[in-house]
Design a protein around this motif. Sequence first.
Motif, PDB file in Angstrom:
ATOM      1  N   THR A 198      15.667  14.575   1.774  1.00 54.13           N
ATOM      2  CA  THR A 198      15.298  15.810   2.465  1.00 54.13           C
ATOM      3  C   THR A 198      14.301  15.616   3.603  1.00 54.13           C
ATOM      4  N   GLY A 199      13.788  14.422   3.784  1.00 50.00           N
ATOM      5  CA  GLY A 199      12.782  14.193   4.833  1.00 50.00           C
ATOM      6  C   GLY A 199      11.406  14.609   4.344  1.00 50.00           C
ATOM      7  N   ARG A 200      10.594  15.086   5.269  1.00 48.39           N
ATOM      8  CA  ARG A 200       9.233  15.502   4.913  1.00 48.39           C
ATOM      9  C   ARG A 200       9.275  16.825   4.155  1.00 48.39           C
ATOM     10  N   LEU A 201       8.390  16.930   3.146  1.00 50.25           N
ATOM     11  CA  LEU A 201       8.321  18.108   2.286  1.00 50.25           C
ATOM     12  C   LEU A 201       6.885  18.562   2.146  1.00 50.25           C
ATOM     13  N   ARG A 202       6.704  19.845   1.926  1.00 49.27           N
ATOM     14  CA  ARG A 202       5.410  20.379   1.519  1.00 49.27           C
ATOM     15  C   ARG A 202       5.554  20.640   0.027  1.00 49.27           C
ATOM     16  N   VAL A 203       4.681  20.038  -0.778  1.00 45.42           N
ATOM     17  CA  VAL A 203       4.808  20.075  -2.242  1.00 45.42           C
ATOM     18  C   VAL A 203       3.563  20.698  -2.861  1.00 45.42           C
ATOM     19  N   GLY A 226       2.721  19.683 -19.342  1.00 44.01           N
ATOM     20  CA  GLY A 226       3.654  19.136 -18.369  1.00 44.01           C
ATOM     21  C   GLY A 226       3.170  19.345 -16.953  1.00 44.01           C
ATOM     22  N   THR A 227       4.103  19.216 -16.008  1.00 51.71           N
ATOM     23  CA  THR A 227       3.791  19.335 -14.583  1.00 51.71           C
ATOM     24  C   THR A 227       4.853  20.186 -13.891  1.00 51.71           C
ATOM     25  N   PHE A 228       4.391  21.127 -13.077  1.00 46.56           N
ATOM     26  CA  PHE A 228       5.256  22.001 -12.281  1.00 46.56           C
ATOM     27  C   PHE A 228       5.159  21.545 -10.829  1.00 46.56           C
ATOM     28  N   ARG A 229       6.312  21.316 -10.203  1.00 42.97           N
ATOM     29  CA  ARG A 229       6.348  20.980  -8.775  1.00 42.97           C
ATOM     30  C   ARG A 229       7.360  21.887  -8.091  1.00 42.97           C
ATOM     31  N   VAL A 230       6.967  22.382  -6.933  1.00 45.25           N
ATOM     32  CA  VAL A 230       7.883  23.140  -6.092  1.00 45.25           C
ATOM     33  C   VAL A 230       7.662  22.652  -4.671  1.00 45.25           C
ATOM     34  N   ALA A 231       8.762  22.467  -3.927  1.00 45.81           N
ATOM     35  CA  ALA A 231       8.653  21.882  -2.594  1.00 45.81           C
ATOM     36  C   ALA A 231       9.585  22.573  -1.616  1.00 45.81           C
ATOM     37  N   ASP A 232       9.134  22.638  -0.379  1.00 39.57           N
ATOM     38  CA  ASP A 232       9.960  23.129   0.719  1.00 39.57           C
ATOM     39  C   ASP A 232      10.081  22.030   1.758  1.00 39.57           C
ATOM     40  N   GLY A 243       0.805  -1.218   0.000  1.00 42.01           N
ATOM     41  CA  GLY A 243       0.000   0.000   0.000  1.00 42.01           C
ATOM     42  C   GLY A 243       0.836   1.264   0.000  1.00 42.01           C
ATOM     43  N   GLY A 244       2.163   1.169   0.056  1.00 44.08           N
ATOM     44  CA  GLY A 244       3.033   2.337  -0.017  1.00 44.08           C
ATOM     45  C   GLY A 244       3.094   3.121   1.281  1.00 44.08           C
ATOM     46  N   GLU A 245       3.959   4.132   1.306  1.00 43.77           N
ATOM     47  CA  GLU A 245       4.191   4.950   2.498  1.00 43.77           C
ATOM     48  C   GLU A 245       3.662   6.357   2.327  1.00 43.77           C
ATOM     49  N   GLY A 246       2.858   6.619   1.347  1.00 49.25           N
ATOM     50  CA  GLY A 246       2.396   7.966   1.075  1.00 49.25           C
ATOM     51  C   GLY A 246       3.161   8.537  -0.089  1.00 49.25           C
ATOM     52  N   PRO A 247       2.804   9.743  -0.511  1.00 48.19           N
ATOM     53  CA  PRO A 247       3.431  10.305  -1.711  1.00 48.19           C
ATOM     54  C   PRO A 247       4.887  10.692  -1.484  1.00 48.19           C
ATOM     55  N   ALA A 281       3.530  13.306  -5.664  1.00 45.89           N
ATOM     56  CA  ALA A 281       2.554  14.127  -4.930  1.00 45.89           C
ATOM     57  C   ALA A 281       1.408  14.513  -5.861  1.00 45.89           C
ATOM     58  N   PRO A 282       0.177  14.445  -5.355  1.00 44.25           N
ATOM     59  CA  PRO A 282      -0.980  14.766  -6.195  1.00 44.25           C
ATOM     60  C   PRO A 282      -1.066  16.263  -6.503  1.00 44.25           C
ATOM     61  N   THR A 283      -1.920  16.609  -7.451  1.00 35.66           N
ATOM     62  CA  THR A 283      -2.138  18.006  -7.812  1.00 35.66           C
ATOM     63  C   THR A 283      -2.600  18.790  -6.587  1.00 35.66           C
ATOM     64  N   GLY A 284      -2.097  20.003  -6.449  1.00 41.00           N
ATOM     65  CA  GLY A 284      -2.408  20.844  -5.294  1.00 41.00           C
ATOM     66  C   GLY A 284      -1.320  20.712  -4.245  1.00 41.00           C
ATOM     67  N   LEU A 285      -1.662  21.052  -3.017  1.00 38.00           N
ATOM     68  CA  LEU A 285      -0.708  20.975  -1.913  1.00 38.00           C
ATOM     69  C   LEU A 285      -0.772  19.607  -1.249  1.00 38.00           C
ATOM     70  N   ALA A 286       0.397  19.075  -0.905  1.00 40.03           N
ATOM     71  CA  ALA A 286       0.467  17.782  -0.232  1.00 40.03           C
ATOM     72  C   ALA A 286       1.736  17.733   0.603  1.00 40.03           C
ATOM     73  N   THR A 287       1.733  16.875   1.601  1.00 40.86           N
ATOM     74  CA  THR A 287       2.934  16.603   2.377  1.00 40.86           C
ATOM     75  C   THR A 287       3.484  15.280   1.871  1.00 40.86           C
ATOM     76  N   ALA A 288       4.769  15.270   1.515  1.00 38.93           N
ATOM     77  CA  ALA A 288       5.402  14.088   0.935  1.00 38.93           C
ATOM     78  C   ALA A 288       6.681  13.788   1.704  1.00 38.93           C
ATOM     79  N   SER A 289       7.279  12.661   1.364  1.00 43.70           N
ATOM     80  CA  SER A 289       8.540  12.256   1.987  1.00 43.70           C
ATOM     81  C   SER A 289       9.596  12.047   0.922  1.00 43.70           C
ATOM     82  N   SER A 290      10.822  12.353   1.302  1.00 41.65           N
ATOM     83  CA  SER A 290      11.964  12.156   0.417  1.00 41.65           C
ATOM     84  C   SER A 290      13.111  11.602   1.251  1.00 41.65           C
ATOM     85  N   ALA A 291      13.806  10.621   0.703  1.00 43.28           N
ATOM     86  CA  ALA A 291      14.927  10.026   1.428  1.00 43.28           C
ATOM     87  C   ALA A 291      16.017  11.069   1.693  1.00 43.28           C
TER      88      ALA A 291
END
Length: 190
Positions: free
Chosen positions: A146-151, A164-170, A125-129, A134-144
Motif C-alpha cells: 500500500t505504500g506509505r500509511l498513517r497508523v 492485545g493490540t488494535f491497529r488501524v491505518a489509512d 538499522g531498518g527502513e522505519g516502521p 508501528a509504535p503505540t500512538g500515531l506513526a507513519t509506516a511503509s507497506s510493500a
Amino acid sequence: MAERLRSVGLRTRLIVAMSAVSIVAVVASFFAIEQALTANLQGRIDRELHDEYGRYEENVADSGLGPGALYVRTTRFVDRQRYRPESRIFVVRVDGRPTVTNERSVVEREEHDRRSRVDSDRDSGGEGPSLLSAPTGLATASSADTGRLRVLTEPISAGGPRLGTFRVADPLKPVEQARSGLVSTLDRKS
C-alpha cells in the motif's frame, strides 16, 4: 549621457530586485500552501483513525470481556469493514488468537517481509516502521502493498490487563496525490 546610463542601470537593478522578491514570495507561498495542505489532510486522517478506535472501544472492548469473547466481537467488527486500495486497514491481535484483519493479503505480506528483514535490520538499522511494527500512538509506516500509511496503534485492555493490540491505518496516497496536483497546478501557472 553618463547620467542616462546610470539611470538605465538603476532601473534594471530595481526590476531585477523586484523580480527576485516576487519569485521568492511565490516559492515561499507554494511551500506554505503545500505544508498547510499536507498538515490539514494528515490531521483529518489522524482524527478519523482515532474515531475508528473509539468505535472499536465502544462496540467491542467492553470491560470484563475475556480473550475469547473479545476475539469473537473483534472478528465481527473487522468483518464489517471493507478493503479497497485506498481504504482503512484494520489489524487486531487478541493475545493467544489469530490476527483479525479486513485485508489478509496485506498482513500476510507484512508478516513475511518482517520475518525476512529481521537479519538485515540488525545490520542496516531498518527502513522505519511497517504496518505491523508501528509504535503505540500515531506513526507513519511503509507497506510493500500500500505504500506509505498513517497508523494508529493502541493496546486493548477492556478495562483490565492488556489483551492485545488494535491497529488501524489509512494509506497516504490521497495526501501524496493532492501534493502532486498542487505542484503540477503551480508548474502549469509558471
